[in-house]
Structure formats: C-alpha cells, structure tokens
Write a protein that holds these residues in place. Structure first.
Motif, PDB file in Angstrom:
ATOM      1  N   MET A   3       0.918  -1.211   0.064  1.00  0.00           N
ATOM      2  CA  MET A   3      -0.255  -0.094   0.159  1.00  0.00           C
ATOM      3  C   MET A   3       0.712   1.209   0.101  1.00  0.00           C
ATOM      4  O   MET A   3       0.974   2.164  -0.880  1.00  0.00           O
ATOM      5  N   ARG A   4       1.993   1.436   0.770  1.00  0.00           N
ATOM      6  CA  ARG A   4       2.802   2.420   0.856  1.00  0.00           C
ATOM      7  C   ARG A   4       3.755   2.705  -0.268  1.00  0.00           C
ATOM      8  O   ARG A   4       3.948   3.721  -0.858  1.00  0.00           O
ATOM      9  N   ALA A   5       4.127   1.551  -0.773  1.00  0.00           N
ATOM     10  CA  ALA A   5       4.980   1.747  -2.015  1.00  0.00           C
ATOM     11  C   ALA A   5       4.268   2.032  -3.349  1.00  0.00           C
ATOM     12  O   ALA A   5       4.970   2.578  -4.088  1.00  0.00           O
ATOM     13  N   GLY A   6       3.130   1.651  -3.261  1.00  0.00           N
ATOM     14  CA  GLY A   6       2.431   1.956  -4.376  1.00  0.00           C
ATOM     15  C   GLY A   6       2.132   0.858  -5.633  1.00  0.00           C
ATOM     16  O   GLY A   6       1.580   1.353  -6.755  1.00  0.00           O
ATOM     17  N   GLY A   7       2.753  -0.297  -5.221  1.00  0.00           N
ATOM     18  CA  GLY A   7       2.882  -1.292  -6.228  1.00  0.00           C
ATOM     19  C   GLY A   7       3.715  -2.287  -6.262  1.00  0.00           C
ATOM     20  O   GLY A   7       4.493  -2.432  -5.161  1.00  0.00           O
ATOM     21  N   LEU A   8       3.757  -3.117  -6.926  1.00  0.00           N
ATOM     22  CA  LEU A   8       4.573  -4.269  -7.142  1.00  0.00           C
ATOM     23  C   LEU A   8       5.263  -4.494  -8.347  1.00  0.00           C
ATOM     24  O   LEU A   8       4.764  -4.480  -9.581  1.00  0.00           O
ATOM     25  N   ASN A  38      25.315  -6.269   0.329  1.00  0.00           N
ATOM     26  CA  ASN A  38      25.925  -5.768  -0.856  1.00  0.00           C
ATOM     27  C   ASN A  38      24.607  -4.627  -1.222  1.00  0.00           C
ATOM     28  O   ASN A  38      23.621  -4.977  -1.689  1.00  0.00           O
ATOM     29  N   MET A  39      24.851  -3.333  -1.248  1.00  0.00           N
ATOM     30  CA  MET A  39      23.671  -2.363  -1.410  1.00  0.00           C
ATOM     31  C   MET A  39      23.524  -2.268  -2.826  1.00  0.00           C
ATOM     32  O   MET A  39      22.355  -1.955  -3.084  1.00  0.00           O
ATOM     33  N   SER A  40      24.291  -2.673  -3.777  1.00  0.00           N
ATOM     34  CA  SER A  40      23.953  -2.995  -5.215  1.00  0.00           C
ATOM     35  C   SER A  40      23.050  -3.836  -5.525  1.00  0.00           C
ATOM     36  O   SER A  40      22.409  -3.975  -6.488  1.00  0.00           O
ATOM     37  N   GLN A  41      22.793  -4.909  -4.527  1.00  0.00           N
ATOM     38  CA  GLN A  41      21.850  -6.015  -4.827  1.00  0.00           C
ATOM     39  C   GLN A  41      20.448  -5.613  -3.784  1.00  0.00           C
ATOM     40  O   GLN A  41      19.661  -6.747  -3.739  1.00  0.00           O
ATOM     41  N   SER A  42      20.545  -4.487  -3.084  1.00  0.00           N
ATOM     42  CA  SER A  42      19.399  -4.399  -2.353  1.00  0.00           C
ATOM     43  C   SER A  42      18.295  -3.094  -2.988  1.00  0.00           C
ATOM     44  O   SER A  42      18.363  -2.806  -4.028  1.00  0.00           O
ATOM     45  N   CYS A  43      17.367  -3.063  -2.011  1.00  0.00           N
ATOM     46  CA  CYS A  43      16.114  -2.515  -2.679  1.00  0.00           C
ATOM     47  C   CYS A  43      16.475  -1.140  -3.013  1.00  0.00           C
ATOM     48  O   CYS A  43      16.023  -0.688  -4.157  1.00  0.00           O
ATOM     49  N   VAL A  44      17.294  -0.325  -2.402  1.00  0.00           N
ATOM     50  CA  VAL A  44      17.414   1.097  -2.673  1.00  0.00           C
ATOM     51  C   VAL A  44      18.164   1.192  -4.159  1.00  0.00           C
ATOM     52  O   VAL A  44      17.915   2.348  -4.713  1.00  0.00           O
ATOM     53  N   THR A  45      18.733   0.188  -4.539  1.00  0.00           N
ATOM     54  CA  THR A  45      19.403   0.181  -6.067  1.00  0.00           C
ATOM     55  C   THR A  45      18.587  -0.427  -6.899  1.00  0.00           C
ATOM     56  O   THR A  45      18.256   0.061  -8.041  1.00  0.00           O
ATOM     57  N   LYS A  46      17.781  -1.620  -6.588  1.00  0.00           N
ATOM     58  CA  LYS A  46      17.173  -2.644  -7.634  1.00  0.00           C
ATOM     59  C   LYS A  46      15.579  -2.021  -7.784  1.00  0.00           C
ATOM     60  O   LYS A  46      14.995  -2.306  -8.750  1.00  0.00           O
ATOM     61  N   LEU A  47      15.053  -1.508  -6.723  1.00  0.00           N
ATOM     62  CA  LEU A  47      13.676  -1.197  -7.017  1.00  0.00           C
ATOM     63  C   LEU A  47      13.397  -0.362  -8.018  1.00  0.00           C
ATOM     64  O   LEU A  47      14.117   0.902  -8.011  1.00  0.00           O
ATOM     65  N   ASP A  48      12.507  -0.307  -8.949  1.00  0.00           N
ATOM     66  CA  ASP A  48      12.140   0.586 -10.157  1.00  0.00           C
ATOM     67  C   ASP A  48      10.711   0.701 -10.024  1.00  0.00           C
ATOM     68  O   ASP A  48      10.041   0.043 -10.781  1.00  0.00           O
ATOM     69  N   VAL A  49      10.185   1.768  -9.754  1.00  0.00           N
ATOM     70  CA  VAL A  49       8.804   2.098  -9.686  1.00  0.00           C
ATOM     71  C   VAL A  49       8.065   2.199 -10.829  1.00  0.00           C
ATOM     72  O   VAL A  49       6.809   1.897 -11.152  1.00  0.00           O
ATOM     73  N   SER A  50       8.867   2.679 -11.953  1.00  0.00           N
ATOM     74  CA  SER A  50       8.226   2.371 -13.295  1.00  0.00           C
ATOM     75  C   SER A  50       7.973   1.118 -13.903  1.00  0.00           C
ATOM     76  O   SER A  50       7.337   1.139 -14.732  1.00  0.00           O
ATOM     77  N   LYS A  51       8.391   0.088 -13.180  1.00  0.00           N
ATOM     78  CA  LYS A  51       8.083  -1.352 -13.556  1.00  0.00           C
ATOM     79  C   LYS A  51       6.874  -1.806 -12.720  1.00  0.00           C
ATOM     80  O   LYS A  51       6.617  -3.104 -12.959  1.00  0.00           O
ATOM     81  N   PHE A  52       6.290  -1.014 -11.730  1.00  0.00           N
ATOM     82  CA  PHE A  52       5.146  -1.546 -10.995  1.00  0.00           C
ATOM     83  C   PHE A  52       4.111  -1.938 -12.056  1.00  0.00           C
ATOM     84  O   PHE A  52       3.993  -1.264 -13.105  1.00  0.00           O
ATOM     85  N   PRO A  57       1.124  -2.238 -14.156  1.00  0.00           N
ATOM     86  CA  PRO A  57      -0.033  -1.461 -14.299  1.00  0.00           C
ATOM     87  C   PRO A  57      -1.171  -1.916 -13.791  1.00  0.00           C
ATOM     88  O   PRO A  57      -1.786  -3.079 -13.836  1.00  0.00           O
ATOM     89  N   GLY A  58      -1.964  -1.055 -12.833  1.00  0.00           N
ATOM     90  CA  GLY A  58      -3.287  -1.352 -12.075  1.00  0.00           C
ATOM     91  C   GLY A  58      -3.164  -2.079 -10.726  1.00  0.00           C
ATOM     92  O   GLY A  58      -4.322  -2.054 -10.208  1.00  0.00           O
ATOM     93  N   LEU A  59      -2.011  -2.647 -10.483  1.00  0.00           N
ATOM     94  CA  LEU A  59      -2.093  -3.349  -9.372  1.00  0.00           C
ATOM     95  C   LEU A  59      -2.077  -2.288  -7.903  1.00  0.00           C
ATOM     96  O   LEU A  59      -0.870  -1.619  -8.156  1.00  0.00           O
ATOM     97  N   LYS A  60      -2.965  -2.212  -7.186  1.00  0.00           N
ATOM     98  CA  LYS A  60      -2.823  -1.315  -6.119  1.00  0.00           C
ATOM     99  C   LYS A  60      -3.555  -2.164  -4.861  1.00  0.00           C
ATOM    100  O   LYS A  60      -4.827  -2.534  -4.925  1.00  0.00           O
ATOM    101  N   VAL A  61      -3.006  -2.295  -3.872  1.00  0.00           N
ATOM    102  CA  VAL A  61      -3.421  -2.763  -2.570  1.00  0.00           C
ATOM    103  C   VAL A  61      -3.918  -1.298  -1.732  1.00  0.00           C
ATOM    104  O   VAL A  61      -3.212  -0.472  -1.374  1.00  0.00           O
ATOM    105  N   MET A  62      -5.248  -1.520  -1.402  1.00  0.00           N
ATOM    106  CA  MET A  62      -6.115  -0.528  -0.734  1.00  0.00           C
ATOM    107  C   MET A  62      -6.195  -0.721   0.722  1.00  0.00           C
ATOM    108  O   MET A  62      -6.356   0.295   1.564  1.00  0.00           O
ATOM    109  N   SER A  63      -6.289  -2.128   1.036  1.00  0.00           N
ATOM    110  CA  SER A  63      -6.505  -2.713   2.432  1.00  0.00           C
ATOM    111  C   SER A  63      -6.356  -3.756   2.529  1.00  0.00           C
ATOM    112  O   SER A  63      -5.696  -4.604   1.503  1.00  0.00           O
ATOM    113  N   TRP A  64      -6.555  -4.298   3.908  1.00  0.00           N
ATOM    114  CA  TRP A  64      -6.462  -5.863   3.950  1.00  0.00           C
ATOM    115  C   TRP A  64      -7.585  -6.078   5.178  1.00  0.00           C
ATOM    116  O   TRP A  64      -7.925  -5.471   5.845  1.00  0.00           O
ATOM    117  N   LYS A  65      -7.801  -7.671   4.899  1.00  0.00           N
ATOM    118  CA  LYS A  65      -8.728  -8.096   6.015  1.00  0.00           C
ATOM    119  C   LYS A  65      -8.407  -9.232   6.577  1.00  0.00           C
ATOM    120  O   LYS A  65      -7.484  -9.906   6.143  1.00  0.00           O
TER     121      LYS A  65
END
Length: 391
Positions: A213-218, A258-272, A274-282
């Motif tokens: 939800m916070r990240a905005g996608g997967l 290894n920071m180059s293999q970690s989230c701060v380097t690898k995560l690419d929000v442009s590749k989320f 399309p259309g997948l959004k978690v809005m809540s959970w039950k």
C-alpha cells in the motif's frame, strides 16, 4: 445373525474390516523403512545428492552433512511409525538439515498469532451450505509452486500468493509478482504490538500488504526475481536490510550485505505492474467454516501455522497431536487454496489443501493437506487477505 441387534451387526462388520485392513492392506501402503546404519545409508546418500544436485565445499562438510542425513533417516522412520501410514514422510531436499537448522534457516522465529481490531474481520454471510470440496488451483487463481530456499521468507511468499490470487479474482491474467521486492524493501513494523517484517528472518503477511500500500505497487517476478534463499548458488544475492529495519524487533541484520543488490538500488517504480494497487486488507476469524466460506468468496488466503513437523512430509492428511504441534507457536506462512474430504474404512477426514514454498518436489507436488475443523497447528489463527483497488 438375524437375532443380533442391527447396531451390533454394523459394529462387528467394522471390526472385521479393520482387522482385514491391518492384516492385508496396511502393510502394502506402509512407507519403506530407511537404513539406519552408515554403511547401508551411504549409497542412498550418494543417490540423494545426485537427485537434488547437492555439492559441498569440502569433504569435512560432506561428512558432517552425511551424519545429519543419517539422523534424519531415523527421524523419518520414527515419524512413519508414529503416524502409521495415515500421513507418510520421506526424503526430500531438506534431508541435510538437522531439525534445529531447519527451524533456524527455513522457518521463522516462533510467535503468537496477532490480534486484530474488530473492524478488520470479514463478517460471515453464509446463508446456505458450502460445497463438499473446493479448489482454486484448477481455476487459474494460483501460480506455480516456488522454493524459498535457505531463507525465512515464507511470509513474503504467502502474502504475494494471496495478492496474485486477488489480482486473478478481478479477471486479470494470472501473474507472478515479486517476492524479492517484499523481502528487500519491506521494513514495516507495529512497535506497540511487537511485530515487524524482518526480511530473511521472518515477517507477517498483513504487514506486507501495508508495505505494498505504502510503496504503491509491485514489480513482477521476472523484473525483480527471487535471490535471497538460493544458498550460494548462481544468482544468490546478499541483500542489505530493508529501509526501516527494526533491530530491536528483528535482531541484528546479516553481517555482510551488498547495497548494489538491495532495494535502494534495484527497486524501479516505473516497472510496477499497471493497475495493481493494494488499498486495504482483511482478517478472517478462527471459525473454520467461516474460513472455508471466505476462501470461496475472496480467493486463496494467507495463513500461518506451526510447521516444525513438516520438514519430511510426503503424502496424506497431516494430523499431529496438539502437544507436538503447539497452535500458539506459529513459525511458517503459507497459502490456503482449497478444502475437501477423504473417505476411508475408518471414516471421513476433512482437510485443507495448502500451497507451500519449499519447491514442487516437496510433499504432494509442493502442496500438503492438513486436518480441517480442529485448529491444527494454529492453521486458523492468522488468516488474512489483501484488498485490491478495482481499476
């Protein structure tokens, strides 16, 4: 015979059937007994290494692993004796891990089931009877079985499995989403309740939903592939702790990363995706009829359980006594995908069908069945599902 009460006739018939089963049928289905001496077990060890592509760095490590393997043969024989063919156990790729190593490397630290706010729980709306059996695996709502490897990342596999099912329930193409993104990037916590997501050291699926939800996608599995649990094999990554990693709740992070293999380097929000959004959970309450109802209504559900006896599970309905499978000590998260009943001369057993994350060669093609209706191993105590935004 005609003078005997009908109830007594039926009881006598059942006793005769049981005697027939014990004398003639049971020995035929009983698991093979593995050799327990080193000389006889060595050829089996060599065959097992070849089958599972096990290569050790030196002879000392191999000798120590053979000792573990030998002890596990005895454990498997004991389990098959205790369960008497109702559940069978056998060799698999986990046979070179001692029970302590298995708990430390593959399972999560034991924890109590979380208590959620009342508003989180789905209200039951059952107005009629449920079908006798149900299975999402043959309806394009469950992706292929994966292998978490040597990492306590089951919670991320369970959460992603649920999100994949929710996406497919919306009529979207079944898609493999990134487990590694959750492992690398999810540092969610609930300090007041003492709960946190800790990467390869365990976590909670409901906190993973909150991360998405916070990240905005997967991203998809293909774009952000799994590497945390490959155990030194090609493609293994040495990921740094996720942003927000709580050392108080999670313990010290891995000593080298290894920071180059970690989230701060690898995560690419442009590749989320399309259309997948978690809005809540039950959450779903502990009544297993309610769980079955919501399984049908919502789709595959994330669940947690005590899994310490599942290392060598092979086949059958898992039905351990509660004193060896404490429902209050949860250490593994999986995906509930179906339910059914199995009939035998001893009666009918209701079961859950559950997708695991220990590879397709484990258990029943990567799945296992567990007794339904008695809260076995805490399977009904932490049932949750993400809620996706409809686009």
């Amino acid at each position: 015979k005609g003078n005997l009460p009908q109830r007594f006739q039926k009881m006598t018939f059942r006793i005769l059937l049981c005697l027939l089963f014990c004398a003639f049928i049971s020995p035929l289905i009983r698991c093979e007994k593995y050799p327990e001496d080193a000389e006889s077990a060595l050829p089996l060890f060599q065959k097992w290494k070849s089958e599972h592509n096990k290569i050790y760095r030196n002879h000392m490590i191999e000798r120590s692993k053979f000792k573990v393997f030998l002890e596990n043969l005895k454990v498997i024989n004991e389990l098959n004796g205790q369960f008497q063919g109702k559940t069978t156990f056998g060799l698999n790729h986990l046979a070179d891990l001692s029970q302590k190593e298995f708990s430390r490397i593959v399972l999560m630290p034991k924890r109590r089931a979380p208590v959620f706010e009342k508003e989180r729980y789905v209200r039951s709306s059952l107005s009629g009877s449920l079908p006798d059996s149900f299975d999402w695996t043959n309806q394009s709502k469950v992706t292929a079985v994966k292998d978490q490897g040597a990492a306590g990342s089951c919670w991320a596999f369970s959460a992603i499995g649920n999100i994949e099912g929710q996406w497919a329930m919306m009529g979207k193409p079944l898609t493999n989403f990134s487990v590694e993104q959750i492992v690398d990037c999810d540092g969610m916590e609930d300090v007041a309740k003492g709960e946190a997501d800790c990467g390869v050291f365990g976590g909670w699926p409901f906190l993973a939903y909150q991360y998405v939800m916070r990240a905005g996608g997967l991203e998809t599995w293909e774009d952000y592939w799994y590497c945390s649990g490959l155990g030194g094999a090609p493609g293994t990554c040495e990921v740094c702790p996720a942003p927000g990693y709580n050392t108080t709740l999670c313990g010290p992070p891995i000593p080298y990363c290894n920071m180059s293999q970690s989230c701060v380097t690898k995560l690419d929000v442009s590749k989320f995706h399309p259309g997948l959004k978690v809005m809540s959970w039950k959450a779903i309450d502990q009544n297993e009829t309610s769980i079955a109802e919501q399984l049908i209504k919502l789709g595959p559900l994330s669940v947690a359980l005590n899994a310490e006896l599942l290392q060598f599970y092979h086949h059958g309905i898992f039905d351990p006594p509660s004193f060896v499978c404490d429902p209050k000590n949860l250490d593994h998260a999986v995906l509930l995908v179906g339910y059914g009943s199995e009939k035998s001369i001893f009666g009918t057993k209701d079961y859950w069908k559950i997708k695991n994350s220990w590879g397709p060669k484990w258990g029943e093609n990567g799945y296992f069945r567990m007794l339904r209706g008695q809260g076995k191993c805490g399977i009904n105590t932490a049932v949750t599902s993400a809620v996706l935004a409809r686009m």
